[in-house]
Design an enzyme around this catalytic site. Structure first.
Site: not given
Length: 269
Positions: A205, A209, A213
């Site tokens: 995660s 993440r 992005n």
């Protein structure tokens, strides 16, 4: 800001859009192809920049009227300190420096996305370097390595707080607690599996993440660079302004989640 996304005059652009995008998404690799040299060196340089700026601020710190650099550093430290006070309730001399380092360093890595997409590749092409990706956090290898470091810190914090025996015991007795030897032995494999899933989930995660992005932001800047110059002004400016929020938010989220994970590591079930 439009030159951030423009193909500079005189730059030998690839024959088509596909080649242009592929060129900007290709890493500068070592001779054996195992190491992304652009990610390594840009990360290292920005790390030294962070250390130099904060060292300079500490040397110039005064109890009187603070300068702009001291104000900036104090603002960053206040943000980090508020996050730590809200999430980390144990005592540690490491957590504050670690959180500050993560927040500022990740922000600097993300902020490389504000440079013109052709600027650094153009400069390095004069020295015979024809491949470069300037945003280290758009490299999944880098975000995975940072996340792995966080997971190792989580394990180290847990061992320090509970002892090696207590940490190993917790691996097999939590989250499902049992009374009696037989029930404890029966639930041990399930508890261990869930503990491993939790560690792997934190690793994935955190890394994906940040990577997702920043990779998306980098790709959008590259696509904007393919547009006519007047469209680059119209689209590049607003996206760059919005990207300031993304860059800062992703650095804060990575730091805040690290603090939360370390806080959970020192708490007993």
């Amino acid at each position: 800001m439009t030159t951030e996304h423009a193909i500079e005059a005189g730059h030998a652009a690839p024959a088509n859009a596909t080649e242009y995008i592929s060129h900007h998404l290709a890493h500068l690799k070592s001779a054996d192809g195992m190491i992304n040299l652009d990610t390594f060196w840009i990360s290292a340089i920005l790390g030294f920049v962070f250390l130099a700026v904060f060292y300079m601020a500490s040397r110039r710190a005064t109890a009187g009227v603070p300068g702009k650099l001291q104000n900036f550093v104090e603002m960053v430290m206040e943000i980090v300190n508020d996050t730590i006070n809200g999430a980390f309730h144990a005592k540690s001399k490491v957590i504050a420096p670690l959180a500050i380092t993560i927040f500022v360093w990740v922000w600097l890595l993300n902020a490389m996305d504000f440079l013109p997409v052709d600027l650094l590749p153009k400069i390095l092409s004069w020295f015979g370097v024809h491949k470069l990706r300037a945003v280290p956090t758009a490299d999944v290898n880098h975000t995975f390595a940072m996340s792995l470091s966080v997971v190792l810190c989580v394990i180290a914090f847990s061992i320090k707080a509970k002892g090696l025996g207590g940490w190993i015991k917790e691996l097999f007795t939590a989250p499902f607690h049992a009374n009696g030897l037989i029930a404890t032995i029966a639930l041990a494999p399930v508890n261990f599996l869930l503990q491993m899933v939790e560690l792997v989930a934190k690793l994935i995660s955190l890394s994906l993440r940040l990577f997702g992005n920043m990779y998306a932001g980098e790709l959008i800047f590259i696509l904007i660079a393919l547009l006519p110059w007047w469209a680059q002004w119209a689209l590049g400016g607003p996206w760059a302004i919005f990207h300031i929020l993304i860059v800062t938010l992703q650095a804060f989220v990575f730091m805040a989640l690290t603090v939360v994970y370390l806080s959970l590591a020192v708490e007993k079930h």
